[in-house]
Motif scaffolding. Structure first.
Motif, PDB file in Angstrom:
ATOM      1  N   GLU A 220       0.802  -1.166   0.098  1.00 19.58           N
ATOM      2  CA  GLU A 220      -0.011   0.021   0.120  1.00 19.58           C
ATOM      3  C   GLU A 220       0.726   1.214  -0.069  1.00 19.58           C
ATOM      4  OE1 GLU A 220      -3.537   2.042   2.842  1.00 19.58           O
ATOM      5  OE2 GLU A 220      -2.551   0.179   3.380  1.00 19.58           O
ATOM      6  N   LYS A 221       2.075   1.124   0.978  1.00 19.35           N
ATOM      7  CA  LYS A 221       2.917   2.335   0.868  1.00 19.35           C
ATOM      8  C   LYS A 221       3.607   2.537  -0.514  1.00 19.35           C
ATOM      9  CE  LYS A 221       2.766   3.043   5.387  1.00 19.35           C
ATOM     10  NZ  LYS A 221       2.173   4.443   5.930  1.00 19.35           N
ATOM     11  N   PHE A 222       4.147   1.837  -1.225  1.00 19.23           N
ATOM     12  CA  PHE A 222       4.577   1.876  -2.438  1.00 19.23           C
ATOM     13  C   PHE A 222       3.688   2.280  -3.667  1.00 19.23           C
ATOM     14  CE2 PHE A 222       8.113  -0.778  -0.972  1.00 19.23           C
ATOM     15  CZ  PHE A 222       9.260  -0.061  -1.148  1.00 19.23           C
ATOM     16  N   ALA A 223       2.342   1.672  -3.361  1.00 17.01           N
ATOM     17  CA  ALA A 223       1.163   2.211  -4.245  1.00 17.01           C
ATOM     18  C   ALA A 223       1.184   3.560  -4.242  1.00 17.01           C
ATOM     19  CB  ALA A 223       0.154   1.269  -4.100  1.00 17.01           C
ATOM     20  N   GLN A 224       0.697   4.063  -3.057  1.00 17.10           N
ATOM     21  CA  GLN A 224       0.643   5.608  -2.689  1.00 17.10           C
ATOM     22  C   GLN A 224       2.000   6.301  -3.299  1.00 17.10           C
ATOM     23  OE1 GLN A 224      -0.146   5.903   1.346  1.00 17.10           O
ATOM     24  NE2 GLN A 224      -2.008   4.900   1.240  1.00 17.10           N
ATOM     25  N   ALA A 225       3.109   6.068  -3.118  1.00 18.13           N
ATOM     26  CA  ALA A 225       4.228   6.621  -3.486  1.00 18.13           C
ATOM     27  C   ALA A 225       4.179   6.724  -5.079  1.00 18.13           C
ATOM     28  CB  ALA A 225       5.494   6.010  -2.999  1.00 18.13           C
ATOM     29  N   LYS A 226       3.880   5.580  -5.549  1.00 20.09           N
ATOM     30  CA  LYS A 226       3.546   5.520  -7.070  1.00 20.09           C
ATOM     31  C   LYS A 226       2.714   6.477  -7.671  1.00 20.09           C
ATOM     32  CE  LYS A 226       3.586   2.259 -11.057  1.00 20.09           C
ATOM     33  NZ  LYS A 226       3.617   0.599 -11.480  1.00 20.09           N
TER      34      LYS A 226
END
Length: 446
Positions: free
Chosen positions: A430-436
């Motif tokens: 979820e963190k990487f998806a938000q960052a992307k």
């Protein structure tokens, strides 16, 4: 003509009608005045005697009632005395007003009598008989007025006595009711103390809790504290949790009671330190002392007493507040349950981040190990080339093996992706998806 004999010397003499009427008028006037004065004096003595008797009776009754009451009824007796004094003052004022009115009437009657005498002397020859009739009528009227005034005075005195008696009966009834209430409270206290000493305060509290356990405390734990490994233990531990198993509230209970005949009396604060120690060692959030000690203390008899100024999260209660304190603390903890849930979620996320970091470190360690192994083999190959040309083929194979290891290591490095690293780790995914989706946030975090 009339024969008149002197009572002193016995001499008889004759007197005409006018002289006889004058003498008769004087005698009647003097007798009326004496009789009036006598009646007024008798009435005054009777009033004074009745007033003194009423005062003495009232004072005696009040003293007897005051001697039988406790110190806490002093204010009520003071109010009764003040009202009786006010009634006495009103009665005295009424008597004074009545006496003043009688004196005025007497003075007026005497003035009228003198006036009539003067008028009779001025017109004795013309209308003596008429004046005598008028005088008799006036005397009769004044007697009637005097009787009416006396009747009014008697009625006023009777009304005052009735009011005093009613007021006295009223406050005597109130005093009696207070005495009965005090006796009932003392009897109830004695019976309660006897019951608590006989059945023990612990059994009483356990019975009260078990009575409500099926309906109000279905997932609660309430058992005796039998763990004395630390050197001491409380009486009972209460714990409650929600459907997910998250603890809502925990309470360490200590029950203290003693018989009224106990020589050495304990105080509640004597047990605060030990109770706080038991609460801390058993991991309870709150500490509650259920106590029947210091039964005369107005502080502990008012209800739930917060002693957090001495020890954190500690309360002192009477047995009747045992269930209410559990309910209050549990309801207060329910409001904080949401924050506990969020805290648990944050802790879980922290665990996910820690796992991700551990996996990344494991990958780095494995890559470094493969690289180190390849470097050592490469160095071995170089050494073999320097040592012997004869081993060139073997060195070539070693180099080829090294190349394969390097290729495999490179393939592993190239094969590392965010998707693989975050597999089984929804938090980091979820963190990487938000960052992307929002590179600005990633740059801000960096």
């Amino acid at each position: 003509m009339h024969d008149i004999q002197c009572p002193h010397c016995g001499t008889a003499f004759k007197i005409d009608e006018s002289g006889y009427a004058d003498i008769l008028q004087q005698v009647k006037g003097a007798e009326f005045e004496r009789e009036l004065q006598g009646r007024l004096a008798v009435a005054e003595r009777e009033k004074h005697s009745a007033l003194q008797l009423a005062k003495a009776t009232a004072a005696t009754e009040l003293q007897r009632a005051a001697a039988a009451q406790q110190a806490e009824l002093a204010q009520l007796r003071a109010q009764l005395t003040a009202q009786l004094q006010a009634a006495d003052v009103e009665r005295k004022l009424a008597v004074s007003e009545a006496l003043g009115a009688l004196q005025q009437e007497r003075d007026k009657l005497a003035h009228d009598l003198q006036q009539m005498q003067r008028e009779q002397q001025a017109a004795a020859e013309l209308n003596r008989a008429q004046l005598q009739v008028k005088y008799q009528q006036a005397v009769a009227a004044k007697d009637a007025e005097l009787q009416a005034l006396r009747a009014q005075l008697d009625q006023s005195e009777m009304a005052k006595q009735l009011a005093e008696q009613s007021l006295k009966d009223k406050y005597e009834t109130q005093l009696k009711d207070r005495d009965e209430a005090i006796e009932r409270l003392r009897d109830m206290k004695a019976r309660l103390s006897t019951k608590m000493v006989g059945e023990t305060l612990e059994q009483h509290c356990e019975t009260e809790f078990n009575r409500l356990r099926p309906t109000a405390f279905q997932r609660a734990y309430f058992e005796k504290d039998n763990d004395a490994s630390s050197g001491s233990k409380g009486d009972y531990i209460f714990r409650d949790q929600d459907e997910g198993g998250t603890e809502i509230v925990s309470i360490m209970f200590e029950m203290k009671n003693e018989s009224e005949t106990t020589a050495t009396k304990k105080r509640n604060e004597d047990f605060f330190k030990e109770l706080d120690k038991d609460r801390t060692e058993k991991g309870c959030e709150y500490a509650v002392l259920v106590s029947l000690l210091e039964p005369e203390s107005e502080l502990y008899n008012t209800g739930i007493v917060d002693v957090s100024y001495r020890y954190p999260k500690m309360y002192v209660i009477r047995p009747q507040f045992f269930i209410p304190i559990i309910t209050l603390l549990r309801n207060a903890a329910m409001n904080a349950l949401q924050y506990k849930t969020e805290l648990a979620l944050v802790k879980a996320q922290s665990v996910d981040v820690t796992n991700f970091e551990n996996e990344l470190e494991s990958f780095k360690s494995a890559f470094a190990k493969n690289y180190d192994l390849a470097s050592r083999r490469f160095q071995t190959a170089i050494d073999e080339i320097d040592k012997s040309i004869d081993h060139l083929q073997k060195t070539k194979e070693a180099l080829l093996g090294t190349d394969r290891n390097l290729r495999l290591a490179n393939d592993k490095a190239q094969d590392v992706t965010i998707k693989k690293l975050t597999r089984g780790n929804p938090t980091m995914a979820e963190k990487f998806a938000q960052a992307k989706s929002n590179p600005a946030n990633l740059a801000g975090e960096a």
